[in-house]
Design a protein around this motif. Structure first.
Motif, PDB file in Angstrom:
ATOM      1  N   LEU A  63      19.337   0.374   2.913  1.00  0.00           N
ATOM      2  CA  LEU A  63      19.247  -0.712   2.275  1.00  0.00           C
ATOM      3  C   LEU A  63      17.623  -1.010   2.122  1.00  0.00           C
ATOM      4  N   TRP A  85      34.155  -2.131  -4.505  1.00  0.00           N
ATOM      5  CA  TRP A  85      33.511  -0.780  -4.852  1.00  0.00           C
ATOM      6  C   TRP A  85      33.786   0.602  -4.204  1.00  0.00           C
ATOM      7  N   LEU A  86      34.692  -0.171  -3.145  1.00  0.00           N
ATOM      8  CA  LEU A  86      34.997   1.028  -2.128  1.00  0.00           C
ATOM      9  C   LEU A  86      36.546   1.232  -2.067  1.00  0.00           C
ATOM     10  N   LEU A  98      34.000   0.242   5.422  1.00  0.00           N
ATOM     11  CA  LEU A  98      33.480   1.331   4.376  1.00  0.00           C
ATOM     12  C   LEU A  98      32.172   0.876   3.928  1.00  0.00           C
ATOM     13  N   THR A  99      31.710  -0.352   3.869  1.00  0.00           N
ATOM     14  CA  THR A  99      30.465  -0.910   3.346  1.00  0.00           C
ATOM     15  C   THR A  99      29.615  -0.213   4.414  1.00  0.00           C
ATOM     16  N   LEU A 100      29.636  -0.274   5.696  1.00  0.00           N
ATOM     17  CA  LEU A 100      28.775   0.261   6.605  1.00  0.00           C
ATOM     18  C   LEU A 100      29.043   1.841   6.660  1.00  0.00           C
ATOM     19  N   GLU A 101      29.946   2.286   6.292  1.00  0.00           N
ATOM     20  CA  GLU A 101      29.877   3.918   6.163  1.00  0.00           C
ATOM     21  C   GLU A 101      28.675   4.338   5.241  1.00  0.00           C
ATOM     22  N   VAL A 102      28.813   3.389   4.141  1.00  0.00           N
ATOM     23  CA  VAL A 102      27.937   3.888   2.961  1.00  0.00           C
ATOM     24  C   VAL A 102      26.441   3.332   3.365  1.00  0.00           C
ATOM     25  N   LEU A 103      26.335   2.142   3.719  1.00  0.00           N
ATOM     26  CA  LEU A 103      25.157   1.424   4.010  1.00  0.00           C
ATOM     27  C   LEU A 103      24.599   1.155   5.399  1.00  0.00           C
ATOM     28  N   GLY A 104      25.418   1.509   6.217  1.00  0.00           N
ATOM     29  CA  GLY A 104      25.309   1.076   7.637  1.00  0.00           C
ATOM     30  C   GLY A 104      24.176   2.018   8.310  1.00  0.00           C
ATOM     31  N   ILE A 158      14.983  -8.649   5.004  1.00  0.00           N
ATOM     32  CA  ILE A 158      16.139  -7.609   4.871  1.00  0.00           C
ATOM     33  C   ILE A 158      15.768  -6.796   6.144  1.00  0.00           C
ATOM     34  N   TRP A 200      31.772  -6.978  -1.965  1.00  0.00           N
ATOM     35  CA  TRP A 200      31.308  -5.659  -2.525  1.00  0.00           C
ATOM     36  C   TRP A 200      32.036  -4.457  -1.874  1.00  0.00           C
ATOM     37  N   GLY A 201      32.556  -4.320  -0.757  1.00  0.00           N
ATOM     38  CA  GLY A 201      33.420  -3.248  -0.200  1.00  0.00           C
ATOM     39  C   GLY A 201      34.731  -3.302  -1.036  1.00  0.00           C
ATOM     40  N   LEU A 249      18.063  -5.601   9.307  1.00  0.00           N
ATOM     41  CA  LEU A 249      18.401  -4.057   9.564  1.00  0.00           C
ATOM     42  C   LEU A 249      18.197  -3.635  11.066  1.00  0.00           C
ATOM     43  N   HIS A 302      37.973   8.602   6.157  1.00  0.00           N
ATOM     44  CA  HIS A 302      37.185   7.395   6.786  1.00  0.00           C
ATOM     45  C   HIS A 302      37.671   6.640   7.927  1.00  0.00           C
ATOM     46  N   ILE A 356      29.452  -8.858   2.053  1.00  0.00           N
ATOM     47  CA  ILE A 356      29.717  -7.494   2.157  1.00  0.00           C
ATOM     48  C   ILE A 356      31.180  -6.894   1.999  1.00  0.00           C
ATOM     49  N   GLU A 384      26.895   8.433  -3.416  1.00  0.00           N
ATOM     50  CA  GLU A 384      27.795   7.210  -3.225  1.00  0.00           C
ATOM     51  C   GLU A 384      27.769   6.569  -4.697  1.00  0.00           C
ATOM     52  N   LEU A 441      24.796  -5.301  -5.536  1.00  0.00           N
ATOM     53  CA  LEU A 441      24.539  -5.306  -4.119  1.00  0.00           C
ATOM     54  C   LEU A 441      23.571  -6.711  -4.053  1.00  0.00           C
ATOM     55  N   GLU A 453      25.539  -0.149 -11.657  1.00  0.00           N
ATOM     56  CA  GLU A 453      26.002  -1.160 -11.445  1.00  0.00           C
ATOM     57  C   GLU A 453      26.515  -1.495 -10.142  1.00  0.00           C
ATOM     58  N   LYS A 454      27.246  -0.609  -9.557  1.00  0.00           N
ATOM     59  CA  LYS A 454      27.556  -0.764  -7.972  1.00  0.00           C
ATOM     60  C   LYS A 454      26.195  -1.156  -7.296  1.00  0.00           C
ATOM     61  N   GLU A 478      41.285   9.098  -1.112  1.00  0.00           N
ATOM     62  CA  GLU A 478      40.086   9.689  -1.197  1.00  0.00           C
ATOM     63  C   GLU A 478      40.256  11.136  -0.668  1.00  0.00           C
ATOM     64  N   GLY A 513      21.490  -2.873  11.906  1.00  0.00           N
ATOM     65  CA  GLY A 513      21.566  -1.762  10.894  1.00  0.00           C
ATOM     66  C   GLY A 513      21.958  -0.616  11.476  1.00  0.00           C
ATOM     67  N   ASP A 514      23.217  -0.660  11.960  1.00  0.00           N
ATOM     68  CA  ASP A 514      24.003   0.851  12.289  1.00  0.00           C
ATOM     69  C   ASP A 514      25.418   0.744  12.108  1.00  0.00           C
ATOM     70  N   LYS A 515      26.067   1.579  12.497  1.00  0.00           N
ATOM     71  CA  LYS A 515      27.349   1.861  12.144  1.00  0.00           C
ATOM     72  C   LYS A 515      28.297   0.999  12.853  1.00  0.00           C
ATOM     73  N   VAL A 520      25.560   4.574  -5.895  1.00  0.00           N
ATOM     74  CA  VAL A 520      24.768   3.240  -5.810  1.00  0.00           C
ATOM     75  C   VAL A 520      23.499   3.433  -6.630  1.00  0.00           C
TER      76      VAL A 520
END
Lengths: 177, 177
Positions: free
Chosen positions: A29, B109-110, A18-24, B16, B105-106, B20, A10, B102, A69, A95, A90-91, A6, B24-26, A71
């Motif tokens: 959400l 998709w990642l 990686l999920t947290l980097e996108v959605l964290g 939800i 999913w990651g 969060l 990262h 998670i 991203e 979720l 779809e991505k 990529e 809900g943080d990194k 999503v």
DNA sequence: TGCAACCAGTTGCATATTGAAACCATGATA
DNA sequence: TATCATGGTTTCAATATGCAACTGGTTGCA
């Protein structure tokens, strides 16, 4: 040295990370939730009808990021020149099981209100089969995909929504100040 | 007006959203992940052995918060006066299915790396049955609960770990600069 | 006894992110 | 022509993050 496939840097190649980097964060959400369960597709809908009261600059930023991203996606509304329609990809639809699990955990361990957790309860109860049905429905709504398994009665979101409304109605009725 | 049963002000009673607000943080889930899958129980272990390189002040803050939220607990190490042992609570252990989803999913998709996603793959493959086994194991390690279902062979974490090591070994072998 | 390594953090400071409110340009509507 | 809905942007203060150095103590070892 092994170059990252990529472009961006990262923190690690761990799926959780990686999920947290996108959605964290505290809002991404929430936005996806409102699109998925509340069928909010326009900026103003997401801005005004939100339980949590997101600020417009944060919403704009999160929408931009989620589009980047992949999503969600953004397209112009043909019926109204400066109206934008946001759709789940779809991505993003994928979720749903994550939401189901997060919802189940929150419902069990945090001080949820009954009306706002009834959807999570039904989603947990329905299990993977219900999730698939809902994801199919979301594909039809957001991607224009014809439903693979034809739906019999009312849609999943509609059922979740009416369960919510029933709880609210019951609560209002029994509430005597 | 209906008074919140909790003392603090929440953005909403949605499961939800409440999740969060807690996670809900990194970094929070990174810390829990390392405790759960990496069996890191001390501050320095979490600080130094982390793939992502968390800063010590952030780690201290997250540990404090997670203890306050009762996702983990902290106690003194009897064998060493200023060593602290962090443990998952039942609430923390209950996050395993969330991690599984998670992770799945990651992974899908990642841009994950193979060695860091092998655990997620096995966890997804194993399904709820494997999750229960692992949660049981975690209860024994973190809560001192004797295992409800007696384990036959090696533990789940150990299996996940050796799968990881096999991927690393294979990768090193085939890597000729 | 002394000393180096280890332990769980704290402190100070620069930078990045968030949150609230006002504001904007355009397009649709009456 | 005026008004309103549209998807945002701007501004600025408050907060959170990231980094590096540092602290006060404990432990193991020679």
């Amino acid at each position: 040295m092994a170059a990252d496939t990529e472009n961006s840097a990262h923190r690690s190649g761990c799926p959780i990370n990686l999920t947290l980097e996108v959605l964290g964060d505290k809002w991404s959400l929430i936005v996806v939730r409102d699109m998925m369960f509340g069928n909010r597709r326009h900026f103003r809908e997401l801005l005004s009808n939100s339980e949590e009261g997101i600020a417009s600059n944060i919403l704009a930023d999160r929408l931009r990021r989620l589009v980047a991203e992949e999503v969600i996606s953004r397209r112009d509304d043909p019926s109204h020149k400066q109206k934008a329609i946001y759709s789940l990809t779809e991505k993003g639809i994928a979720l749903l099981p994550v939401f189901a699990m997060i919802g189940a955990w929150g419902r069990k361990w945090l001080p949820v209100t009954e009306e706002l957790s009834i959807r999570a309860a039904l989603l947990e109860e329905g299990g993977p089969e219900l999730w698939r049905e809902f994801m199919d429905e979301l594909r039809a709504e957001h991607l224009g995909t014809p439903p693979a398994h034809p739906q019999n009665g009312t849609g999943v979101r509609e059922r979740l929504q009416s369960a919510y409304e029933q709880v609210v109605a019951r609560r209002e009725k029994t509430a005597h100040s």
